[in-house]
Scaffold this active site. Structure first.
Site, PDB file in Angstrom:
ATOM      1  N   TYR A 217      68.411  54.783  77.557  1.00  0.00           N
ATOM      2  CA  TYR A 217      67.606  54.525  76.358  1.00  0.00           C
ATOM      3  C   TYR A 217      67.128  55.842  75.752  1.00  0.00           C
ATOM      4  O   TYR A 217      67.228  56.065  74.536  1.00  0.00           O
ATOM      5  CB  TYR A 217      66.420  53.626  76.722  1.00  0.00           C
ATOM      6  CG  TYR A 217      65.458  53.400  75.585  1.00  0.00           C
ATOM      7  CD1 TYR A 217      65.809  52.598  74.503  1.00  0.00           C
ATOM      8  CD2 TYR A 217      64.201  53.996  75.578  1.00  0.00           C
ATOM      9  CE1 TYR A 217      64.935  52.398  73.446  1.00  0.00           C
ATOM     10  CE2 TYR A 217      63.322  53.800  74.536  1.00  0.00           C
ATOM     11  CZ  TYR A 217      63.686  52.992  73.473  1.00  0.00           C
ATOM     12  OH  TYR A 217      62.812  52.810  72.425  1.00  0.00           O
TER      13      TYR A 217
ATOM     14  N   TRP B  30      57.348  49.878  79.115  1.00  0.00           N
ATOM     15  CA  TRP B  30      58.523  49.703  78.266  1.00  0.00           C
ATOM     16  C   TRP B  30      59.739  49.241  79.079  1.00  0.00           C
ATOM     17  O   TRP B  30      60.583  48.510  78.577  1.00  0.00           O
ATOM     18  CB  TRP B  30      58.825  50.991  77.501  1.00  0.00           C
ATOM     19  CG  TRP B  30      60.008  50.852  76.613  1.00  0.00           C
ATOM     20  CD1 TRP B  30      61.202  51.487  76.732  1.00  0.00           C
ATOM     21  CD2 TRP B  30      60.148  49.992  75.478  1.00  0.00           C
ATOM     22  NE1 TRP B  30      62.058  51.074  75.745  1.00  0.00           N
ATOM     23  CE2 TRP B  30      61.442  50.157  74.953  1.00  0.00           C
ATOM     24  CE3 TRP B  30      59.294  49.084  74.846  1.00  0.00           C
ATOM     25  CZ2 TRP B  30      61.922  49.468  73.838  1.00  0.00           C
ATOM     26  CZ3 TRP B  30      59.759  48.399  73.737  1.00  0.00           C
ATOM     27  CH2 TRP B  30      61.056  48.595  73.245  1.00  0.00           C
TER      28      TRP B  30
ATOM     29  N   GLU C 275      58.075  46.275  70.320  1.00  0.00           N
ATOM     30  CA  GLU C 275      56.905  47.136  70.567  1.00  0.00           C
ATOM     31  C   GLU C 275      55.650  46.280  70.708  1.00  0.00           C
ATOM     32  O   GLU C 275      54.771  46.578  71.523  1.00  0.00           O
ATOM     33  CB  GLU C 275      56.732  48.169  69.448  1.00  0.00           C
ATOM     34  CG  GLU C 275      57.822  49.221  69.383  1.00  0.00           C
ATOM     35  CD  GLU C 275      57.887  50.166  70.581  1.00  0.00           C
ATOM     36  OE1 GLU C 275      56.957  50.177  71.422  1.00  0.00           O
ATOM     37  OE2 GLU C 275      58.890  50.893  70.696  1.00  0.00           O
TER      38      GLU C 275
END
Length: 195
Positions: free
Chosen positions: A28, A58, A50
């Site tokens: 990522y 995350w 988000e």
């Protein structure tokens, strides 16, 4: 233990320290984070993810992203805006996503709001809050990276004023980082100079 500076990854290249705790993070970080993202549907997806990440790590969202995409019709705004009460109940029972009622409701409501916007309007609004390139110092350590900026606060206010939910200044800044409005890769990070 890191002092917040870039660390060598599995291939020996220096990376932001947060990117090294899991293989998914490395990919990522190297391939997505900080790269420019355009398009209303793509930005709606990032904004939604988000929001789901709020209060979580995350990596939790990243590992469930395929499930989120399947559950939310690949985050096509028009498709999600057409979701029914039955779809909402399906989402609340879907173990492939984060089953948070407020976040699910915000994602559905935001799609309905965005269907009333002109094509490209979300993209234009978000990118209008990007700081001028070269006006921010390049971060040397993680402590140089702010959680909120004046631009993210302004973006949050602009999105809220237009009816969007779960878009606080911290979420807005995470969106700006993830979508390339700012480059918060550390100075010596291999991804900072990536095309």
């Amino acid at each position: 233990m890191s002092d917040g500076t870039a660390l060598a990854g599995p291939d020996g290249a220096l990376r932001c320290p947060w990117a090294l705790s899991a293989p998914e993070y490395v990919a990522y970080h190297d391939e997505e984070w900080g790269r420019p993202v355009h398009g209303d549907d793509a930005l709606y997806e990032r904004l939604s993810l988000e929001a789901f990440q709020s209060g979580l790590s995350w990596i939790t969202i990243l590992r469930r992203r395929p499930g989120f995409r399947a559950a939310f019709a690949d985050f096509k705004i028009a498709s999600v805006a057409a979701f029914t009460d039955e779809d909402r109940e399906r989402l609340l029972a879907d173990t492939g996503i984060i089953r948070n009622r407020a976040k699910i409701d915000a994602t559905l409501a935001n799609a309905r709001v965005l269907t009333e916007w002109a094509p490209g309007e979300l993209d234009t609004l978000i990118w209008s809050h990007a700081p001028e390139p070269g006006t921010r110092p390049i971060p040397k350590t993680l402590s140089d990276v702010p959680p909120v900026t004046p631009e993210s606060t302004a973006l949050s206010k602009a999105l809220k004023k237009r009816g969007l939910r779960f878009v606080g200044p911290t979420t807005a800044y995470a969106l700006m980082q993830a979508c390339g409005l700012v480059d918060d890769h550390l100075e010596t990070c291999v991804a900072r100079s990536a095309p």
